[in-house]
Design an enzyme around this catalytic site. Structure first.
Site, PDB file in Angstrom:
ATOM      1  N   CYS A  96      41.378  45.897  45.107  1.00 35.27           N
ATOM      2  CA  CYS A  96      41.631  46.020  43.552  1.00 35.27           C
ATOM      3  C   CYS A  96      42.426  44.690  42.795  1.00 35.27           C
ATOM      4  CB  CYS A  96      42.601  47.403  43.053  1.00 35.27           C
ATOM      5  SG  CYS A  96      41.796  48.714  43.929  1.00 35.27           S
ATOM      6  N   HIS A 152      47.057  47.433  37.292  1.00 37.30           N
ATOM      7  CA  HIS A 152      47.152  46.991  38.656  1.00 37.30           C
ATOM      8  C   HIS A 152      47.379  45.723  39.031  1.00 37.30           C
ATOM      9  CE1 HIS A 152      45.905  48.322  43.173  1.00 37.30           C
ATOM     10  NE2 HIS A 152      47.345  48.220  43.064  1.00 37.30           N
TER      11      HIS A 152
END
Length: 573
Positions: A96, A152
């Site tokens: 990610c 994130h």
């Protein structure tokens, strides 16, 4: 090469049936209506900077879209891709944070210090504050910028938040994964907190709304309140289809015939996301943006096979540097494309979107130094050759070193125990431990619960630390040519040495107890003050909450997956 039995049928059977000989160029799977080679490109139709919608999905596998032959229904994505340009030589990162950081900065991980793992909720770490981000460059070009979905990229201090990094508005989560309805996220037993934010505030009032729907509705609201005469950039980072596997029941019902429960839920989430994209596209047309818009669709990494995802027929999965971890689904849909309805084999990497989109926006790149991305719009829109000829997948000096790697194996110029991967032209080199390496068939059988559970590993031998593949001729990475072509291995190792000389130190600080949500009213959010340095690690143990701790349904599941991943990684290739 040892081949072991697969419960219900053997991997040898798959090979004999031709599954691993899947035709990469089969028209029904990746190609589309061919453009007449004699047809002259249409002249540019846009006189104003285009509206840009960038859609990023989470953990969607390479196989998990209709036009790649999937059993999952994605009619909207299939139609948008068919009418635009499919990117079939498109690369992302295996997890990610790296993909998101490279999208936002246009730089490889080694140039931002984020080359190891992800940014975890309790780490005093974020996207380096000295980096000029993509939305900041678009703001300079006169764009209104908005982010909806998963960030994130760190949040330990307010300067790290999306609204401080170039976005005018933000609705979404700051951490890596949350419950799709409650927005709870647990970073270990008892370390749980709420994670849905509106701007820089906690969005408590949105709890209970399914995130995929919530995010699509927010995009529609943004479009409705903005003028199509003014350029807009919307970054839609869906939480879907990351775990936990949650979907409205009506979507699961569509896949009731799937024997594999994880695959059934995962498929429902993909189709739900597809409908959300349909609603976004409809809003673009309804509010007058569509004719001057560019829609980019991208996945962030390969699918997680034990959570329902499939990267078939590619090798590996999320978290690995095999093609199944780094080759992404990507396409561009726009009325402004000169040569539509085709498949592009131009080499494209996620870092390329930064210069490509800033250039489309008529922004200024002359004051941005050190970009690793290229402007690939001529390759996408006109079918010209890509300016990119190589990709550094990564160099991670902190990842567990391969047991049998050495400087000697790297011709005295590179320690092959170090996890690294690079592609130059048609050649791809991997060193160290690239991660779980099997080819994992689609999870369609009832007794195939997690896709890998009954599949013994298919190994290249116990003492390897170097692999070389001709990716153009062998996209499934079946034939290691490292022993036959030591000259190519040496050349690519020299490229790794070159890149490594430009790398900055890894940013991976220890977790800080001050980040505990109990200190922030039960929600994840910034905990360091503006005066604290970027490497601030001060803090204290969290006090016991007077209130009863909220139950976090995904804590046990996350702990299970972490232990599972450790088991997989311990069985080295």
């Amino acid at each position: 090469m040892a081949v072991y039995a697969l419960t219900g049928f053997s991997l040898v059977s798959l090979l004999s049936f031709g599954y691993l000989s899947w035709d990469w160029m089969k028209p029904s799977l990746v190609a589309d209506v061919a453009t007449d080679p004699m047809e002259k490109p249409l002249p540019p139709t846009f006189t104003r900077p285009p509206h840009i919608i960038f859609i990023l999905t989470d953990d969607q596998g390479y196989h998990d879209i209709g036009y790649h032959g999937s059993d999952i229904q994605t009619p909207t994505l299939d139609r948008l891709a068919a009418e635009g340009v499919k990117l079939e030589n498109y690369y992302i990162q295996p997890i990610c944070t790296p993909s998101r950081s490279q999208l936002i900065t246009g730089r490889y991980q080694i140039h931002t210090g984020l080359q190891h793992s992800i940014i975890r909720p309790r780490q005093p770490n974020c996207l380096p504050l000295d980096q000029v981000t993509l939305p900041q460059k678009l703001q300079e070009a006169g764009y209104s910028t908005h982010m909806v979905g998963k960030w994130h990229l760190g949040f330990y201090k307010k300067e790290c938040l999306p609204t401080r990094r170039g976005f005018d508005t933000f609705l979404g989560s700051l951490t890596g994964n949350v419950d799709y309805y409650t927005y709870d996220n647990c970073d270990g037993p008892g370390v749980c907190g709420y994670d849905l934010h509106e701007g820089e505030d906690v969005a408590w009032d949105q709890s209970g709304k399914y995130s995929t729907f919530l995010y699509a509705q927010r995009v529609s609201k943004i479009l409705a309140s903005h003028s199509p005469k003014e350029p807009i950039f919307i970054y839609v980072a869906f939480q879907a289809v990351h775990t936990p596997l949650q979907s409205p029941k009506e979507y699961i019902y569509r896949y009731r015939s799937m024997g594999n429960v994880a695959r059934r839920k995962y498929a429902a989430m993909v189709t739900c996301m597809d409908e959300a994209v349909k609603n976004i596209t409809w809003a673009l047309k309804k509010y007058g943006y569509y004719d001057n818009s560019v829609i980019v669709f991208s996945t962030d990494n390969g699918g997680q096979t034990f959570s329902g995802g499939s990267n078939w027929p590619l090798r590996g999965r999320k978290g690995t540097y095999w093609e199944g971890g780094v080759r992404g689904i990507g396409f561009v849909h726009s009325p402004l494309i000169k040569r539509k309805r085709r498949t592009s084999w131009a080499l494209v990497h996620i870092t390329d979107w930064y210069p490509t989109l800033v250039s489309l926006a008529r922004g200024n790149l002359s004051n941005v130094q050190g970009l690793d991305g290229y402007d690939v719009w001529p390759a996408i829109s006109e079918g010209k050759e890509s300016p990119r000829t190589e990709i550094l997948h990564n160099i991670d000096p902190l990842y567990n070193h391969a047991k049998y790697g050495s400087l000697q194996d790297g011709f005295g110029i590179w320690n092959t125990a170090v996890q690294a991967s690079i592609r130059v032209g048609e050649w791809k080199l991997l060193t160290g431990d690239p991660g779980y390496s099997d080819w994992i068939p689609p999870q369609t059988l009832t007794n195939f619960p997690g896709s890998w559970w009954n599949l013994e590993r298919l190994t290249d031998g116990p003492r390897r630390s170097v692999w070389l593949f001709n990716i153009t001729a062998d996209p499934y990475e079946r034939y290691d040519l490292s022993e036959q072509r030591p000259d190519v291995v040496r050349t690519l190792l020299m490229r790794l040495v070159h890149y490594n000389r430009t790398a900055i130190p890894v940013r991976y600080p220890a977790e800080n107890p001050r980040a505990h949500p109990d200190f922030n009213g039960g929600a994840w959010g910034p905990w360091a003050s503006e005066e604290d340095g970027e490497d601030w690690e001060g803090g204290r143990e969290p006090l016991k909450s007077r209130n009863k701790k909220k139950k976090c349904k995904i804590c046990k599941l996350r702990s299970f997956f972490r232990k599972l991943n450790t088991r997989l990684m311990s069985n080295r290739i």
